[in-house]
Design a protein around this motif. Structure first.
Motif, PDB file in Angstrom:
ATOM      1  N   VAL A   1      -5.939  26.364   1.919  1.00  0.00           N
ATOM      2  CA  VAL A   1      -6.023  25.510   3.098  1.00  0.00           C
ATOM      3  C   VAL A   1      -4.798  24.602   3.116  1.00  0.00           C
ATOM      4  O   VAL A   1      -4.635  23.748   2.241  1.00  0.00           O
ATOM      5  N   ALA A   2      -3.934  24.818   4.092  1.00  0.00           N
ATOM      6  CA  ALA A   2      -2.692  24.054   4.217  1.00  0.00           C
ATOM      7  C   ALA A   2      -2.556  23.588   5.662  1.00  0.00           C
ATOM      8  O   ALA A   2      -1.578  23.885   6.341  1.00  0.00           O
ATOM      9  N   THR A   3      -3.553  22.858   6.116  1.00  0.00           N
ATOM     10  CA  THR A   3      -3.631  22.470   7.527  1.00  0.00           C
ATOM     11  C   THR A   3      -3.218  21.028   7.767  1.00  0.00           C
ATOM     12  O   THR A   3      -3.597  20.428   8.784  1.00  0.00           O
ATOM     13  N   GLY A   4      -2.429  20.479   6.865  1.00  0.00           N
ATOM     14  CA  GLY A   4      -1.921  19.127   7.088  1.00  0.00           C
ATOM     15  C   GLY A   4      -2.398  18.139   6.044  1.00  0.00           C
ATOM     16  O   GLY A   4      -3.071  18.492   5.067  1.00  0.00           O
ATOM     17  N   ARG A   5      -2.036  16.878   6.265  1.00  0.00           N
ATOM     18  CA  ARG A   5      -2.341  15.806   5.317  1.00  0.00           C
ATOM     19  C   ARG A   5      -3.048  14.670   6.047  1.00  0.00           C
ATOM     20  O   ARG A   5      -2.943  14.527   7.263  1.00  0.00           O
ATOM     21  N   ARG A   6      -3.756  13.864   5.292  1.00  0.00           N
ATOM     22  CA  ARG A   6      -4.385  12.657   5.825  1.00  0.00           C
ATOM     23  C   ARG A   6      -4.144  11.503   4.864  1.00  0.00           C
ATOM     24  O   ARG A   6      -3.928  11.704   3.662  1.00  0.00           O
ATOM     25  N   ALA A   7      -4.183  10.296   5.392  1.00  0.00           N
ATOM     26  CA  ALA A   7      -3.961   9.111   4.567  1.00  0.00           C
ATOM     27  C   ALA A   7      -5.123   8.895   3.609  1.00  0.00           C
ATOM     28  O   ALA A   7      -6.283   9.150   3.939  1.00  0.00           O
ATOM     29  N   ASN A   8      -4.822   8.411   2.417  1.00  0.00           N
ATOM     30  CA  ASN A   8      -5.855   8.011   1.465  1.00  0.00           C
ATOM     31  C   ASN A   8      -6.367   6.620   1.858  1.00  0.00           C
ATOM     32  O   ASN A   8      -6.182   5.634   1.142  1.00  0.00           O
ATOM     33  N   SER A   9      -7.017   6.571   3.008  1.00  0.00           N
ATOM     34  CA  SER A   9      -7.398   5.287   3.591  1.00  0.00           C
ATOM     35  C   SER A   9      -8.659   4.691   2.987  1.00  0.00           C
ATOM     36  O   SER A   9      -8.951   3.510   3.195  1.00  0.00           O
TER      37      SER A   9
ATOM     38  N   ILE B   1       0.862  -1.181   0.000  1.00  0.00           N
ATOM     39  CA  ILE B   1       0.000   0.000   0.000  1.00  0.00           C
ATOM     40  C   ILE B   1       0.897   1.229   0.000  1.00  0.00           C
ATOM     41  O   ILE B   1       1.630   1.481   0.955  1.00  0.00           O
ATOM     42  N   ALA B   2       0.842   1.957  -1.096  1.00  0.00           N
ATOM     43  CA  ALA B   2       1.689   3.141  -1.255  1.00  0.00           C
ATOM     44  C   ALA B   2       0.895   4.233  -1.968  1.00  0.00           C
ATOM     45  O   ALA B   2       1.401   4.894  -2.874  1.00  0.00           O
ATOM     46  N   ASN B   3      -0.354   4.392  -1.544  1.00  0.00           N
ATOM     47  CA  ASN B   3      -1.236   5.330  -2.245  1.00  0.00           C
ATOM     48  C   ASN B   3      -1.284   6.710  -1.611  1.00  0.00           C
ATOM     49  O   ASN B   3      -2.150   7.519  -1.924  1.00  0.00           O
ATOM     50  N   GLY B   4      -0.356   7.001  -0.701  1.00  0.00           N
ATOM     51  CA  GLY B   4      -0.095   8.365  -0.280  1.00  0.00           C
ATOM     52  C   GLY B   4      -1.144   9.036   0.579  1.00  0.00           C
ATOM     53  O   GLY B   4      -1.922   8.392   1.288  1.00  0.00           O
ATOM     54  N   SER B   5      -1.137  10.365   0.492  1.00  0.00           N
ATOM     55  CA  SER B   5      -1.992  11.191   1.334  1.00  0.00           C
ATOM     56  C   SER B   5      -2.615  12.291   0.506  1.00  0.00           C
ATOM     57  O   SER B   5      -2.254  12.508  -0.657  1.00  0.00           O
ATOM     58  N   THR B   6      -3.529  12.994   1.123  1.00  0.00           N
ATOM     59  CA  THR B   6      -4.179  14.121   0.473  1.00  0.00           C
ATOM     60  C   THR B   6      -4.362  15.236   1.491  1.00  0.00           C
ATOM     61  O   THR B   6      -4.177  15.027   2.691  1.00  0.00           O
ATOM     62  N   ALA B   7      -4.700  16.420   1.018  1.00  0.00           N
ATOM     63  CA  ALA B   7      -4.869  17.554   1.927  1.00  0.00           C
ATOM     64  C   ALA B   7      -5.982  17.275   2.935  1.00  0.00           C
ATOM     65  O   ALA B   7      -7.079  16.844   2.564  1.00  0.00           O
ATOM     66  N   ALA B   8      -5.703  17.515   4.203  1.00  0.00           N
ATOM     67  CA  ALA B   8      -6.703  17.361   5.259  1.00  0.00           C
ATOM     68  C   ALA B   8      -7.475  18.670   5.379  1.00  0.00           C
ATOM     69  O   ALA B   8      -6.884  19.723   5.604  1.00  0.00           O
ATOM     70  N   ILE B   9      -8.768  18.590   5.224  1.00  0.00           N
ATOM     71  CA  ILE B   9      -9.610  19.787   5.265  1.00  0.00           C
ATOM     72  C   ILE B   9     -10.297  19.874   6.620  1.00  0.00           C
ATOM     73  O   ILE B   9     -11.052  18.979   7.009  1.00  0.00           O
ATOM     74  N   PRO B  10     -10.049  20.925   7.381  1.00  0.00           N
ATOM     75  CA  PRO B  10     -10.627  21.030   8.731  1.00  0.00           C
ATOM     76  C   PRO B  10     -12.126  21.313   8.686  1.00  0.00           C
ATOM     77  O   PRO B  10     -12.654  21.809   7.685  1.00  0.00           O
ATOM     78  N   ALA B  11     -12.785  20.989   9.776  1.00  0.00           N
ATOM     79  CA  ALA B  11     -14.226  21.233   9.894  1.00  0.00           C
ATOM     80  C   ALA B  11     -14.450  22.674  10.340  1.00  0.00           C
ATOM     81  O   ALA B  11     -14.577  22.968  11.528  1.00  0.00           O
ATOM     82  N   ILE B  12     -14.464  23.580   9.371  1.00  0.00           N
ATOM     83  CA  ILE B  12     -14.663  25.005   9.639  1.00  0.00           C
ATOM     84  C   ILE B  12     -15.973  25.433   9.000  1.00  0.00           C
ATOM     85  O   ILE B  12     -16.216  25.141   7.818  1.00  0.00           O
ATOM     86  N   ALA B  13     -16.792  26.101   9.747  1.00  0.00           N
ATOM     87  CA  ALA B  13     -18.097  26.524   9.251  1.00  0.00           C
ATOM     88  C   ALA B  13     -17.953  27.350   7.978  1.00  0.00           C
ATOM     89  O   ALA B  13     -17.169  28.289   7.920  1.00  0.00           O
ATOM     90  N   GLY B  14     -18.713  26.981   6.966  1.00  0.00           N
ATOM     91  CA  GLY B  14     -18.735  27.725   5.715  1.00  0.00           C
ATOM     92  C   GLY B  14     -17.670  27.343   4.720  1.00  0.00           C
ATOM     93  O   GLY B  14     -17.702  27.786   3.560  1.00  0.00           O
ATOM     94  N   LEU B  15     -16.701  26.507   5.111  1.00  0.00           N
ATOM     95  CA  LEU B  15     -15.596  26.192   4.211  1.00  0.00           C
ATOM     96  C   LEU B  15     -16.069  25.440   2.971  1.00  0.00           C
ATOM     97  O   LEU B  15     -15.521  25.617   1.880  1.00  0.00           O
TER      98      LEU B  15
END
Length: 468
Positions: A268-276, A138-152
């Motif tokens: 939005v540059a608030t981190g990354r998350r796994a492509n799980s 499994i080497a399918n990387g990550s993607t931008a993590a989008i925070p739970a912000i009202a209106g985003l």
């Protein structure tokens, strides 16, 4: 009908490329599944275009410095179409035909499409069933993590993908997140004439680095006209009212303090998350943050299932992903290779660069290590004066009891190039008295290491004498 291979690799990024090269000529058959572009995030939406964009801004800043060092007058006009064209060219114009051909030239078979695990040996790509007889990677990387912000969800915001290969130069840019991605892209746009405001929810920006790094870099960012808001998180965003309609590209960010920041664009540059999503159904182990949980040494999630690169959460670096791919390939052909994460280099390619390796002082102390540190400013070296560089940082962290270097951070021009010596020292556990005896060329930037290493060695030696 299922198609069987010795190894199936989910993801054709740098880890997948390394595995294909590593298995070439081994006799093992390999299938690589890629849903987007062969090469992954780095060459198209990450490292390569973002650093190319940074380079464009850097050349303009260097031209401005000529007014101090060499010229009475320097003028220019920013040609953003020229910049955008070069950035996209460096990003292969989002064409992966050559990397795909190179991968297949190794003997790997490339399957394009969304791959989904149905179990620990089977990947479905559309209606095609692929089975890995010996292993699945499994080497399918990550993607931008989008925070739970009202209106985003109602705002047409950018992630690194739009910002790294931009087709427009906004008048103003608000950035959520003061990590490496936000800081790099912020400086790049600021130097091209964009008004940039970085909003970091945490108490410090570049929070993964030593506090001295952020303190030194902040003055340079502010010198580029960047506004920094630290410790005041964004709680809501909205489109400003523009008469009877709203401008899709305009946003207002509302901060916890009650302050508001308006910009033409929001990044939005608030981190990354796994492509799980692709492997969640297989019930593989995950960390608390959702990364694929692997043995850091063997990179196995379970017997016959390996993880490589960003998806493991061990570090979101292209060089680490390629290294993981090499380790996995060696293990697949029967070599007892082990991954070593004690000296993984990391570089934030701002101007000046921030480069680090090993443990921070705080982490080392938390582990109960008897810490000794040395600090210096590369700007105070001869090379610093020659370069007209101001306000840098060097911090070395050593284990007093073992007499070895365990961490290093630099804020200086060419920090990423200087770091190699320190990476090797930490990986090999080279004694401080040996490092202190290294001769550094004059007047190179890395000469600043000499005095600090000698200081650490002397400090350790004094304790040894005291013990006697």
């Amino acid at each position: 009908m299922a198609e069987e291979f010795d190894v199936v690799c989910l993801g054709g990024g740098v880890a997948g490329e390394a595995i294909a090269v590593g298995l070439q000529g081994s006799g093992l058959t390999l299938a690589v599944v890629e849903r987007e572009l062969v090469g992954g995030e780095c060459p198209y939406w990450g490292c390569v275009p973002s650093k190319t964009l940074l380079r464009s801004g850097e050349t303009l800043t260097e031209a401005g410095r000529a007014r101090v060092l060499a010229a009475s007058r320097v003028d220019w006009n920013v040609d953003f179409p020229k910049i955008s064209t070069r950035v996209r060219w460096m990003a292969r114009n989002l064409d992966d035909s050559r990397p795909a051909a190179a991968m297949e030239a190794t003997g790997a078979k490339l399957f394009r499409g969304e791959g989904t695990l149905t179990d620990s040996r089977t990947v479905m790509v559309g209606s095609q069933e692929l089975v890995g007889r010996r292993a699945l990677v499994i080497a399918n990387g990550s993607t931008a993590a989008i925070p739970a912000i009202a209106g985003l969800d109602a705002v047409d915001f950018w992630t690194n993908r739009q910002a790294a290969i931009p087709t427009e130069l906004p008048v103003s840019l608000a950035i959520l997140g003061g990590g490496a991605i936000g800081i790099e892209l912020g400086q790049a746009f600021a130097r091209l004439g964009c008004k940039v405001h970085i909003i970091e929810a945490g108490p410090t920006f570049l929070g993964l680095e030593e506090p001295e790094a952020g303190a030194a870099l902040r003055r340079h960012l502010e010198g580029d006209g960047i506004m920094l808001t630290i410790g005041d998180p964004c709680v809501a965003v909205e489109h400003p009212m523009m008469g009877p309609s709203r401008e899709r590209s305009s946003v207002v960010a509302h901060l916890k303090s009650g302050a508001t920041i308006r910009a033409d664009r929001l990044l939005v540059a608030t981190g990354r998350r796994a492509n799980s999503e692709a492997w969640r159904a297989a019930r593989l182990p995950q960390t608390e943050r959702g990364w694929l949980k692997v043995d850091p040494s063997t990179l196995e999630a379970q017997q016959g299932v390996f993880g490589a690169g960003d998806v493991t959460g061990l570090g979101g670096f292209t060089h680490l992903a390629y290294y993981h791919g090499q380790i996995v390939a060696r293990r697949l052909i029967g070599i007892d290779a082990k991954a070593d994460h004690t000296a993984v280099p990391r570089v934030t390619f701002t101007d000046p660069e921030v480069a680090s390796v090993g443990l921070s002082e705080a982490t080392a102390r938390a582990r109960g290590i008897n810490v000794v540190i040395a600090n210096a400013d590369p700007a105070e070296s001869v090379r610093g004066y020659i370069h007209d560089f101001h306000r840098g940082a060097l911090k070395l962290v050593a284990d007093r009891d073992r007499g070895v270097l365990i961490g290093a951070t630099l804020v200086t021009p060419r920090a990423g190039e200087i770091l190699g010596e320190l990476v090797l020292a930490i990986k090999l556990g080279t004694p401080l008295h040996t490092l202190a005896d290294v001769i550094h060329p004059f007047p190179a930037f890395n000469r600043v290491l000499g005095t600090s290493l000698q200081e650490l060695a002397a400090n350790v030696a004094l304790q040894s004498v005291a013990r006697v």
